[in-house]
Design a protein around this motif. Structure first.
Motif, short mmCIF file in Angstrom:
data_model
loop_
_atom_site.label_atom_id
_atom_site.label_comp_id
_atom_site.label_asym_id
_atom_site.label_seq_id
_atom_site.Cartn_x
_atom_site.Cartn_y
_atom_site.Cartn_z
N ILE A 35 0.84 -1.21 0.00
CA ILE A 35 0.00 0.00 0.00
C ILE A 35 0.87 1.25 0.00
CG2 ILE A 35 -1.64 1.34 1.39
CD1 ILE A 35 -2.90 -1.42 2.15
N ASP A 37 3.82 1.54 -1.28
CA ASP A 37 4.39 1.64 -2.62
C ASP A 37 3.36 2.20 -3.62
OD1 ASP A 37 6.65 1.34 -4.24
OD2 ASP A 37 5.99 -0.62 -4.96
N LEU A 38 2.13 1.74 -3.51
CA LEU A 38 1.07 2.25 -4.39
C LEU A 38 0.82 3.74 -4.15
CD1 LEU A 38 -1.44 -0.72 -4.19
CD2 LEU A 38 -0.19 0.03 -6.22
N ASP A 41 3.70 5.74 -5.70
CA ASP A 41 3.56 5.76 -7.16
C ASP A 41 2.48 6.75 -7.58
OD1 ASP A 41 4.30 4.66 -9.78
OD2 ASP A 41 2.25 3.86 -9.77
N PHE A 42 1.37 6.74 -6.88
CA PHE A 42 0.27 7.66 -7.15
C PHE A 42 0.73 9.11 -6.99
CE2 PHE A 42 -3.27 10.20 -5.44
CZ PHE A 42 -4.19 10.08 -6.46
#
Length: 138
Positions: A35, A37-38, A41-42
């Protein structure tokens, strides 16, 4: 992470099952790491979309070495922006195709401009730019 917060998230069981499969496939240690990492990235994608911050990027080009002068042209274009082009690697894929991987750094608009010029060169079959921010990423 000195100031860690816990949050609760409601997720449909089927969606969570698919997420857990991806976490295992991508070899994350746990859901929290995936989460985080996501979210990073976002945030990076959003930052790059709306700002002209300094970024680092990798540009991958696949081209036919049989196209007359293509290697010289790509080399010339990289030299024109030598302050932004950090390094390049040339790979022979097969008898016909080569790949060039170019590491570039600078403001995002300039990096996009350099990449567009290289990708649009006659003989380049495919090009892909990946940019990331290296500032303000926790």
């Amino acid at each position: 992470m000195s100031d860690t917060n816990r949050i609760g998230v409601s997720i449909d069981s089927k969606l969570l099952e698919k997420f857990d499969e991806k976490i295992e496939e991508k070899m994350y240690a746990n859901r929290s790491e995936a989460i985080r990492d996501l979210i990073r990235d976002f945030l990076v994608k959003d930052e790059l979309k709306y700002s002209n911050e300094e970024v680092i990027g990798s540009l991958t080009l696949v081209y036919s070495h049989d196209t007359r002068g293509i290697s010289d042209k790509l080399n010339q274009l990289q030299h024109e922006d030598f302050t932004n082009v950090l390094s390049s690697v040339h790979l022979h894929l097969n008898e016909e195709n080569c790949m060039e991987i170019v590491a570039i750094k600078g403001d995002s608009n300039k990096i996009k401009e350099i990449s567009d010029r290289l990708i649009s060169s006659k003989g380049v079959k495919h090009g892909k730019l990946v940019m990331t921010s290296f500032k303000n990423i926790e």
